[in-house]
Scaffold this motif. Structure first.
Motif, PDB file in Angstrom:
ATOM      1  N   MET A  30       0.806  -1.572   0.073  1.00  0.00           N
ATOM      2  CA  MET A  30       0.069  -0.229   0.066  1.00  0.00           C
ATOM      3  C   MET A  30       1.025   1.195   0.298  1.00  0.00           C
ATOM      4  O   MET A  30      -0.173   2.215  -0.614  1.00  0.00           O
ATOM      5  N   SER A  31       2.176   1.387   0.430  1.00  0.00           N
ATOM      6  CA  SER A  31       2.368   2.053   0.711  1.00  0.00           C
ATOM      7  C   SER A  31       3.079   2.753  -0.506  1.00  0.00           C
ATOM      8  O   SER A  31       4.099   4.058  -1.112  1.00  0.00           O
ATOM      9  N   LYS A  32       3.468   1.732  -1.497  1.00  0.00           N
ATOM     10  CA  LYS A  32       3.970   2.392  -2.797  1.00  0.00           C
ATOM     11  C   LYS A  32       2.706   1.906  -3.725  1.00  0.00           C
ATOM     12  O   LYS A  32       2.950   2.022  -5.668  1.00  0.00           O
ATOM     13  N   PHE A  33       1.628   2.201  -3.273  1.00  0.00           N
ATOM     14  CA  PHE A  33       0.246   1.801  -4.624  1.00  0.00           C
ATOM     15  C   PHE A  33       0.434   0.875  -4.963  1.00  0.00           C
ATOM     16  O   PHE A  33       0.112   0.919  -6.378  1.00  0.00           O
ATOM     17  N   VAL A  34       0.506   0.284  -4.832  1.00  0.00           N
ATOM     18  CA  VAL A  34       0.641  -1.662  -5.523  1.00  0.00           C
ATOM     19  C   VAL A  34      -0.842  -2.443  -4.858  1.00  0.00           C
ATOM     20  O   VAL A  34      -0.208  -2.973  -3.340  1.00  0.00           O
ATOM     21  N   ASN A  35      -1.042  -3.024  -5.604  1.00  0.00           N
ATOM     22  CA  ASN A  35      -2.300  -4.214  -5.100  1.00  0.00           C
ATOM     23  C   ASN A  35      -2.078  -5.706  -5.061  1.00  0.00           C
ATOM     24  O   ASN A  35      -1.571  -6.289  -6.270  1.00  0.00           O
ATOM     25  N   LEU A  36      -2.123  -5.967  -3.888  1.00  0.00           N
ATOM     26  CA  LEU A  36      -1.354  -7.317  -3.686  1.00  0.00           C
ATOM     27  C   LEU A  36      -2.698  -8.379  -3.337  1.00  0.00           C
ATOM     28  O   LEU A  36      -2.807  -7.905  -2.773  1.00  0.00           O
ATOM     29  N   LYS A  37      -2.405  -8.918  -4.721  1.00  0.00           N
ATOM     30  CA  LYS A  37      -3.776  -9.961  -4.569  1.00  0.00           C
ATOM     31  C   LYS A  37      -3.098 -11.207  -3.994  1.00  0.00           C
ATOM     32  O   LYS A  37      -2.405 -12.117  -4.546  1.00  0.00           O
ATOM     33  N   SER A  38      -3.686 -12.061  -2.963  1.00  0.00           N
ATOM     34  CA  SER A  38      -3.849 -13.373  -2.752  1.00  0.00           C
ATOM     35  C   SER A  38      -4.733 -14.194  -3.439  1.00  0.00           C
ATOM     36  O   SER A  38      -5.241 -14.053  -4.592  1.00  0.00           O
ATOM     37  N   PRO A  39      -4.182 -15.516  -3.256  1.00  0.00           N
ATOM     38  CA  PRO A  39      -4.763 -16.748  -4.156  1.00  0.00           C
ATOM     39  C   PRO A  39      -6.252 -16.736  -4.562  1.00  0.00           C
ATOM     40  O   PRO A  39      -6.659 -16.575  -2.993  1.00  0.00           O
ATOM     41  N   ALA A  40      -6.930 -16.192  -5.730  1.00  0.00           N
ATOM     42  CA  ALA A  40      -8.010 -16.357  -5.356  1.00  0.00           C
ATOM     43  C   ALA A  40      -9.326 -17.417  -4.830  1.00  0.00           C
ATOM     44  O   ALA A  40      -9.786 -18.465  -6.297  1.00  0.00           O
ATOM     45  N   LEU A  41      -8.571 -18.267  -4.082  1.00  0.00           N
ATOM     46  CA  LEU A  41      -9.007 -19.902  -3.983  1.00  0.00           C
ATOM     47  C   LEU A  41      -9.517 -20.481  -2.649  1.00  0.00           C
ATOM     48  O   LEU A  41      -9.207 -19.043  -2.094  1.00  0.00           O
ATOM     49  N   ASP A  42     -11.071 -20.782  -2.693  1.00  0.00           N
ATOM     50  CA  ASP A  42     -11.286 -20.521  -0.927  1.00  0.00           C
ATOM     51  C   ASP A  42     -11.253 -22.242  -0.418  1.00  0.00           C
ATOM     52  O   ASP A  42     -12.384 -22.075   0.277  1.00  0.00           O
ATOM     53  N   HIS A  43     -10.484 -22.589  -0.842  1.00  0.00           N
ATOM     54  CA  HIS A  43      -9.930 -23.929  -0.385  1.00  0.00           C
ATOM     55  C   HIS A  43      -8.671 -24.490  -0.550  1.00  0.00           C
ATOM     56  O   HIS A  43      -7.777 -23.274  -1.202  1.00  0.00           O
ATOM     57  N   PRO A  44      -8.722 -25.436   0.809  1.00  0.00           N
ATOM     58  CA  PRO A  44      -6.690 -24.886   0.808  1.00  0.00           C
ATOM     59  C   PRO A  44      -6.102 -25.990  -0.132  1.00  0.00           C
ATOM     60  O   PRO A  44      -6.597 -26.899  -1.237  1.00  0.00           O
ATOM     61  N   VAL A  45      -4.869 -25.834  -1.174  1.00  0.00           N
ATOM     62  CA  VAL A  45      -4.233 -26.610  -1.575  1.00  0.00           C
ATOM     63  C   VAL A  45      -2.934 -27.298  -0.984  1.00  0.00           C
ATOM     64  O   VAL A  45      -2.341 -26.680  -0.572  1.00  0.00           O
ATOM     65  N   TYR A  46      -2.812 -28.678  -0.809  1.00  0.00           N
ATOM     66  CA  TYR A  46      -1.995 -29.343   0.339  1.00  0.00           C
ATOM     67  C   TYR A  46      -0.860 -29.756  -1.014  1.00  0.00           C
ATOM     68  O   TYR A  46      -0.763 -29.963  -1.607  1.00  0.00           O
ATOM     69  N   VAL A  47       0.789 -29.078  -0.490  1.00  0.00           N
ATOM     70  CA  VAL A  47       2.081 -30.246  -0.677  1.00  0.00           C
ATOM     71  C   VAL A  47       2.821 -30.682   0.366  1.00  0.00           C
ATOM     72  O   VAL A  47       2.272 -30.353   1.268  1.00  0.00           O
ATOM     73  N   ALA A  48       3.782 -31.578  -0.483  1.00  0.00           N
ATOM     74  CA  ALA A  48       4.381 -32.438   0.084  1.00  0.00           C
ATOM     75  C   ALA A  48       5.884 -31.947   0.489  1.00  0.00           C
ATOM     76  O   ALA A  48       6.724 -31.529  -0.649  1.00  0.00           O
ATOM     77  N   ALA A  49       5.631 -31.027   1.812  1.00  0.00           N
ATOM     78  CA  ALA A  49       6.377 -29.714   1.487  1.00  0.00           C
ATOM     79  C   ALA A  49       7.396 -29.344   2.897  1.00  0.00           C
ATOM     80  O   ALA A  49       6.590 -30.135   4.126  1.00  0.00           O
ATOM     81  N   ASP A  50       8.183 -28.112   3.417  1.00  0.00           N
ATOM     82  CA  ASP A  50       8.007 -27.985   4.845  1.00  0.00           C
ATOM     83  C   ASP A  50       7.887 -26.752   5.190  1.00  0.00           C
ATOM     84  O   ASP A  50       7.989 -25.665   4.624  1.00  0.00           O
ATOM     85  N   ASP A  51       6.786 -26.504   6.024  1.00  0.00           N
ATOM     86  CA  ASP A  51       5.900 -25.123   6.097  1.00  0.00           C
ATOM     87  C   ASP A  51       7.111 -23.765   6.260  1.00  0.00           C
ATOM     88  O   ASP A  51       7.040 -22.564   5.254  1.00  0.00           O
TER      89      ASP A  51
END
Length: 235
Positions: A30-51
């Protein structure tokens, strides 16, 4: 770098991590007037990883994207599942901004100490992110052009939903027990946090109860002064 890290994959919701990182970086965007958009998903997506490794990768890459994005543009994060012929299903998380990687940096983008035009930049963010992706059996790639901007794509192996999550989805919403609302009297103090490190803001913000205070965040002096001119905070 030494090759001593032992990867023990867990089931990680990559969408939730992206949303958390995005929330922590929103004040800087917001401080540089950039619109930062999260993933447009309402459900989890799982990966085999280390959080923790995923959090570090996305923290580095999304912050870099916000810094590289021209003012009044957008940084968009998308998540999709794809089929890899050799390894089966994988999840791709892509971070896109409308900035362009300089031509002299493109072939060395993920190399150690490779940086260009960024004040105080060390070139270690993208390098470490690449290491953290590959050590988890994944991949990190970049494409850039004057026409399309820049996209960084993280690929990780897909994972099945944890057993408890599958049970919850099978039970459905009808099993939820409504809780009676309780009226609570809380003070209306407004607290303004000012810090030039977005992760400091996120950590400090989580330490202040939102039930007791109205919390505002400012990533730099300009944003803080604009807020104070509009409404002077109590603290």
């Amino acid at each position: 770098e030494s090759g001593s890290y032992v990867f023990r994959p867990m089931t990680v919701d990559i969408v939730a991590i992206a949303a958390t990182v995005t929330m922590g970086l929103r004040a800087q965007a917001m401080s540089k007037f950039v619109n930062l958009k999260s993933p447009a998903l309402d459900h989890p997506v799982y990966v085999a990883a280390d959080d923790s490794l995923c959090y570090s990768i996305l923290g580095n890459l999304i912050k870099n994207a916000v810094e590289a994005a021209p003012e009044h543009t957008e940084v968009q994060i998308t998540v999709c599942q794809a089929n890899n012929d050799s390894d089966g299903e994988e999840v791709q998380l892509c971070i896109h901004n409308q900035g362009v990687v300089p031509a002299e940096l493109r072939e060395h983008f993920f190399e150690k100490y490779a940086t260009s035009g960024k004040s105080g930049g060390t070139g270690l963010g993208t390098y470490s992110s690449y290491l953290l992706a590959t050590v988890q059996g994944g991949d990190l790639s970049m494409r850039t052009s004057e026409l399309e901007g820049t996209s960084l794509c993280l690929s990780l192996k897909s994972a099945q939903a944890p057993h408890s999550a599958r049970e919850a989805s099978e039970v459905g919403a009808h099993a939820l027990i409504p809780v009676q609302d309780v009226a609570v009297s809380v003070p209306s103090y407004t607290v303004l946090l000012v810090d030039d490190d977005d992760f400091n803001l996120m950590v400090m913000g989580e330490s202040i109860s939102s039930d007791s205070y109205q919390l505002a965040l400012a990533i730099n002096g300009r944003v803080a002064l604009e807020y104070v001119m509009a409404r002077r905070p109590d603290v």
